[in-house]
Write an enzyme that holds these catalytic residues in place. Structure first.
Site, PDB file in Angstrom:
ATOM      1  N   ASP A 174       0.801  -1.228   0.000  1.00  0.00           N
ATOM      2  CA  ASP A 174       0.000   0.000   0.000  1.00  0.00           C
ATOM      3  C   ASP A 174       0.836   1.281   0.000  1.00  0.00           C
ATOM      4  O   ASP A 174       1.981   1.315   0.430  1.00  0.00           O
ATOM      5  CB  ASP A 174      -0.951   0.024   1.206  1.00  0.00           C
ATOM      6  CG  ASP A 174      -0.238  -0.145   2.543  1.00  0.00           C
ATOM      7  OD1 ASP A 174       0.738  -0.922   2.610  1.00  0.00           O
ATOM      8  OD2 ASP A 174      -0.645   0.505   3.522  1.00  0.00           O
TER       9      ASP A 174
ATOM     10  N   GLU B 184      -0.901  -1.894   5.055  1.00  0.00           N
ATOM     11  CA  GLU B 184      -0.030  -1.984   6.227  1.00  0.00           C
ATOM     12  C   GLU B 184      -0.081  -0.712   7.055  1.00  0.00           C
ATOM     13  O   GLU B 184       0.119  -0.738   8.267  1.00  0.00           O
ATOM     14  CB  GLU B 184       1.419  -2.253   5.787  1.00  0.00           C
ATOM     15  CG  GLU B 184       2.374  -2.582   6.933  1.00  0.00           C
ATOM     16  CD  GLU B 184       2.801  -1.383   7.762  1.00  0.00           C
ATOM     17  OE1 GLU B 184       2.924  -1.506   8.993  1.00  0.00           O
ATOM     18  OE2 GLU B 184       2.989  -0.297   7.187  1.00  0.00           O
ATOM     19  N   GLU B 185      -0.332   0.434   6.386  1.00  0.00           N
ATOM     20  CA  GLU B 185      -0.201   1.738   7.045  1.00  0.00           C
ATOM     21  C   GLU B 185      -1.378   2.041   7.979  1.00  0.00           C
ATOM     22  O   GLU B 185      -2.162   2.959   7.751  1.00  0.00           O
ATOM     23  CB  GLU B 185      -0.061   2.854   6.001  1.00  0.00           C
ATOM     24  CG  GLU B 185       1.186   2.723   5.126  1.00  0.00           C
ATOM     25  CD  GLU B 185       2.481   3.105   5.839  1.00  0.00           C
ATOM     26  OE1 GLU B 185       2.448   3.418   7.046  1.00  0.00           O
ATOM     27  OE2 GLU B 185       3.539   3.074   5.173  1.00  0.00           O
TER      28      GLU B 185
HETATM   29 ZN   LIG Z   1       5.140   3.486   6.497  1.00  0.00          ZN
HETATM   30 ZN   LIG Z   2       6.454   0.812   5.582  1.00  0.00          ZN
END
Ligand SMILES: [Zn+2]
Ligand SMILES: [Zn+2]
Length: 390
Positions: free
Chosen positions: A79, A137-138
């Site tokens: 992402d 992931e963020e």
């Molecule tokens: Zn990051």
């Molecule tokens: Zn990262």
């Protein structure tokens, strides 16, 4: 053993082209439709068994080695971030307000290069490689979404590996830290309830703004006075919202922020002190506080045996590398949710080039890295997988 460093160098243009394509077309968490499509296409072309839509936009593929053996999970995130890119790169983002500013474009490209290399030498592998391309992931929960969709089952991985390009350090630097490497992240929301009134008559009000200010100051003593001096923790208030007019004391104030810790016992101290200081100080100021603490991710803690293996492989495959076993960051990483169940190693690949100005930090609008780090990352990851499944 196969020379994966040379193989990764040969694949450099393939990896670079993919990275630049992902960089031009970044997608936010759970929207990685185009990216996941390319990932699935490349993996399918290699003849792997590919599943899409795992954890909404995640992709999983398995590579069977020539002989039976353990299952090893290797994970790459895909992402981008809601940031307007300010680099002048010819491959800069073509999507306004969205940018690969953490290097996940590089991770996805590395993952595909690793798959390509290992597929070519699969007869030498004893076991199964489970490739996991993770969305979001963020801070959006991509790892948990994949876990909920069964990524850690059928087949169940024995160990896990993941990596991050690391612009805090130059190309040639490798960070492998046995034990805790990235912090646990918790988020808090505090509502302080007082009694509003006229700004000129504070004595008949209970001012939540004054109480909030005292709470913020007192929270600083958690790290200064409660956490053992040789341990690490962060308590940061990032938002204070309350009041509208210059002459009105509001009824409520809201504080928000983040808590970072490495060890569960330190986290417990911080959480307990946070709650009692906030409630106690608010009460002393004639107000009342509601505290909402939520865990975002556990800490990333590397399995010692796996970290030793990554170190040993790094020394043999990248003999010139500047290896650190001390790198820790108060940043967090949701790979922790997979590593909670599947012990493994999460390592860092130095990627900055100061001379070429490719050294802005992660999440900065000018973030970019030395693309030779793609080769380093792919060579090291493929070599560790091959070492584990030999
Ligand atoms: Zn990051
Ligand atoms: Zn990262």
């Amino acid at each position: 053993m196969v020379d994966y460093k040379r193989e990764a160098e040969r694949l450099f243009h393939y990896t670079q082209e993919l990275r630049r394509d992902f960089h031009r077309h970044p997608e936010l968490g759970f929207e990685e439709v185009r990216t996941a499509g390319i990932v699935a296409r490349e993996l399918t072309n290699l003849g792997l068994e590919v599943s899409t839509g795992i954890g909404k936009t995640g992709v999983v593929a398995t590579l069977e080695g020539g002989q039976p053996g353990p299952v090893l999970l290797v994970r790459f995130d895909m992402d981008a971030l809601p940031i307007q890119e300010e680099t002048e790169a010819e491959y800069a983002s073509q999507t306004p307000g969205v940018m690969h500013a953490c290097g996940h474009d590089g991770h996805t490209a590395i993952g595909l290069a690793v798959a390509k290399m290992l597929e070519a030498h699969k007869s030498e592998l004893r076991g199964t490689v489970k490739f996991v391309f993770q969305p979001a992931e963020e801070g959006l929960g991509g790892a948990l979404a994949m876990v909920a969709d069964g990524v850690l089952e059928n087949p169940i991985p024995e160990r896990s590996l993941s990596l991050h390009l690391w612009n805090e350090k130059p190309l040639g630097w490798i960070g492998v830290t046995p034990g805790p490497a990235m912090s646990a992240s918790d988020r808090f929301t505090v509502n302080i309830f007082g009694k509003g009134g006229h700004g000129a008559a504070p004595h008949i009000s209970s001012d939540p703004i004054a109480a909030g200010a005292q709470v913020i100051s007192a929270l600083q003593t958690i790290v200064a006075r409660n956490v053992p001096p040789l341990e690490s923790a962060v308590v940061t208030v990032t938002s204070m919202i309350g009041g509208e007019a210059f002459n009105v004391i509001p009824d409520t104030v809201e504080l928000r922020g983040t808590i970072r810790t490495f060890k569960p016992e330190v986290r417990k101290i911080v959480m307990e002190r946070f709650e009692s200081i906030t409630k106690g100080v608010a009460e002393a100021m004639g107000c009342r506080a509601d505290v909402d603490l939520r865990s975002i991710t556990p800490a990333v803690s590397n399995d010692h045996e796996m970290a030793e293996r990554v170190l040993r492989v790094t020394e043999s495959v990248l003999p010139q590398a500047d290896i650190s076993t001390e790198e820790r960051t108060m940043g967090s990483e949701d790979m922790a949710f997979m590593m909670d169940d599947i012990p493994g190693c999460y390592f860092f690949i130095g990627s900055a080039d100061h001379d070429r100005g490719l050294d802005a930090g992660h999440h900065h609008p000018k973030f970019d890295f030395d693309e030779h780090a793609l080769t380093t990352g792919a060579a090291l990851m493929a070599s560790v997988v091959a070492d584990y499944l030999k």
